[in-house]
Design a protein around this motif. Structure first.
Motif, PDB file in Angstrom:
ATOM      1  N   GLY A  34       0.803  -1.213   0.000  1.00  0.00           N
ATOM      2  CA  GLY A  34       0.000   0.000   0.000  1.00  0.00           C
ATOM      3  C   GLY A  34       0.836   1.262   0.000  1.00  0.00           C
ATOM      4  O   GLY A  34       0.540   2.220  -0.739  1.00  0.00           O
ATOM      5  N   ILE A  35       1.891   1.293   0.811  1.00  0.00           N
ATOM      6  CA  ILE A  35       2.741   2.484   0.887  1.00  0.00           C
ATOM      7  C   ILE A  35       3.508   2.690  -0.428  1.00  0.00           C
ATOM      8  O   ILE A  35       3.591   3.818  -0.941  1.00  0.00           O
ATOM      9  CB  ILE A  35       3.710   2.362   2.081  1.00  0.00           C
ATOM     10  N   LEU A  36       4.042   1.617  -0.989  1.00  0.00           N
ATOM     11  CA  LEU A  36       4.770   1.746  -2.260  1.00  0.00           C
ATOM     12  C   LEU A  36       3.839   2.170  -3.393  1.00  0.00           C
ATOM     13  O   LEU A  36       4.211   2.994  -4.242  1.00  0.00           O
ATOM     14  CB  LEU A  36       5.457   0.421  -2.599  1.00  0.00           C
ATOM     15  N   ALA A  37       2.630   1.615  -3.412  1.00  0.00           N
ATOM     16  CA  ALA A  37       1.668   2.016  -4.444  1.00  0.00           C
ATOM     17  C   ALA A  37       1.301   3.486  -4.307  1.00  0.00           C
ATOM     18  O   ALA A  37       1.187   4.215  -5.300  1.00  0.00           O
ATOM     19  CB  ALA A  37       0.412   1.138  -4.348  1.00  0.00           C
ATOM     20  N   ALA A  38       1.126   3.941  -3.063  1.00  0.00           N
ATOM     21  CA  ALA A  38       0.793   5.350  -2.834  1.00  0.00           C
ATOM     22  C   ALA A  38       1.948   6.260  -3.245  1.00  0.00           C
ATOM     23  O   ALA A  38       1.724   7.347  -3.800  1.00  0.00           O
ATOM     24  CB  ALA A  38       0.435   5.558  -1.360  1.00  0.00           C
ATOM     25  N   ILE A  39       3.186   5.834  -2.980  1.00  0.00           N
ATOM     26  CA  ILE A  39       4.349   6.633  -3.398  1.00  0.00           C
ATOM     27  C   ILE A  39       4.391   6.764  -4.909  1.00  0.00           C
ATOM     28  O   ILE A  39       4.631   7.853  -5.457  1.00  0.00           O
ATOM     29  CB  ILE A  39       5.647   6.002  -2.859  1.00  0.00           C
ATOM     30  N   TYR A  40       4.125   5.670  -5.595  1.00  0.00           N
ATOM     31  CA  TYR A  40       4.136   5.726  -7.065  1.00  0.00           C
ATOM     32  C   TYR A  40       3.039   6.662  -7.573  1.00  0.00           C
ATOM     33  O   TYR A  40       3.288   7.523  -8.437  1.00  0.00           O
ATOM     34  CB  TYR A  40       3.931   4.329  -7.651  1.00  0.00           C
ATOM     35  N   LEU A  41       1.833   6.511  -7.045  1.00  0.00           N
ATOM     36  CA  LEU A  41       0.714   7.329  -7.527  1.00  0.00           C
ATOM     37  C   LEU A  41       0.902   8.802  -7.198  1.00  0.00           C
ATOM     38  O   LEU A  41       0.493   9.673  -7.959  1.00  0.00           O
ATOM     39  CB  LEU A  41      -0.599   6.817  -6.916  1.00  0.00           C
ATOM     40  N   SER A  42       1.525   9.081  -6.057  1.00  0.00           N
ATOM     41  CA  SER A  42       1.665  10.471  -5.619  1.00  0.00           C
ATOM     42  C   SER A  42       2.894  11.158  -6.195  1.00  0.00           C
ATOM     43  O   SER A  42       2.847  12.351  -6.506  1.00  0.00           O
ATOM     44  CB  SER A  42       1.711  10.526  -4.087  1.00  0.00           C
TER      45      SER A  42
END
Length: 293
Positions: A92-100
């Motif tokens: 979840g954190i890595l996906a959020a970093i990519y999206l943000s």
């Protein structure tokens, strides 16, 4: 000239009255939020506190679950929370970093955002059926802690992604520009500036994940939680008892259970969730106090 102070005074009094009304409305709204929680806690303590003893906390159920304790269910709940958190938090954190931080505004990112929103609205029983099909049958993991934890991880991913994105977005863009002006790469900026300043917000999503993972019954009922097990799990391939499942079982499936037992089980589950929340909130407050802005 004399009318100006009067007008100002009248305007000030009217503004203060509006502020008082708004303050009163907010107090009432807050009370309406707190009263149900206080009522639930009061009911659980009144009806279940008498059953909570060392024997109840540290022994296994006995006599068809009409006596004994909830120790295997406590351990099983900790297994489920720990494994699901170990799976969902990094993803979840890595996906959020990519999206943000990396993904641009295009049709693909809009589709991903839509998928995250829709995933958050899927009922838990649908997640349970998905877990059975994907993890228990297709991947042949069987009914196990791993299958149940993967199901919980899928269910809680949207919360972690959304809260992490909000935390990353709260870091001022000027911080990034300053780092890039000094020659730092995008990843160096994220690692040394963005993440340290957003970690307290990221923990909010983790807190919500722990609370939901501990309290869900449907996703684990078909994927890894057992009706009764007199032993503790030894690995993620074993089944386990869980407090939420045990509470459901005592309340609906087992005749002759003492009245205090379901309430005591619910009180233990609530205390476990609150303990995790308190630890995370204290840690989040400590990190937030160290923030420089």
């Amino acid at each position: 000239m004399s009318s100006v102070p009067f007008a100002t005074s009248a305007t000030t009094r009217a503004a203060r009255r509006r502020e008082s009304v708004a303050f009163g409305v907010l107090c009432v709204a807050t009370a309406l939020l707190i009263l149900p929680l206080a009522a639930i806690l009061g009911l659980l303590v009144t009806k279940g506190a008498s059953a909570i003893t060392w024997e109840f906390l540290f022994t296994e159920p006995a006599a068809g679950m009409t006596s004994g304790g909830v120790y295997p269910a406590i351990v099983g709940t900790l297994w489920l929370i720990g494994v699901s958190l170990a799976i969902s938090a990094p993803i979840g954190i890595l996906a959020a970093i990519y999206l943000s931080e990396y993904a641009g505004e295009n049709w693909l990112t809009r589709l991903i955002h839509l998928a995250i929103v829709n995933l958050a609205g899927v009922p838990s029983i649908v997640h349970a059926l998905f877990g059975v099909g994907a993890f228990v049958l297709f991947l042949e993991l069987g009914t196990s802690i791993l299958s149940a934890s993967l199901t919980l991880a899928v269910m809680t991913l949207p919360v972690i992604i959304a809260s992490t994105k909000e935390a990353l977005s709260s870091v001022p863009v000027a911080f990034r520009h300053a780092c890039w002006a000094l020659g730092a790469s995008r990843w160096q900026t994220i690692r040394h500036v963005v993440l340290p300043n957003s970690i307290s917000g990221i923990l909010t999503g983790v807190i919500l994940q722990v609370s939901r993972a501990a309290g869900e019954t449907a996703p684990i009922m078909f994927t890894g939680a057992a009706f009764y097990l007199p032993f503790l799990p030894q690995s993620v391939r074993d089944q386990c008892m869980a407090l939420s499942m045990h509470l459901f079982t005592l309340s609906t499936q087992v005749p002759g259970v003492p009245e205090a037992y379901p309430y005591a089980t619910a009180l233990v589950l609530l205390a476990l969730v609150l303990s995790f929340n308190v630890v995370a909130i204290v840690f989040r407050t400590y990190l937030r106090a160290k923030r420089k802005w």
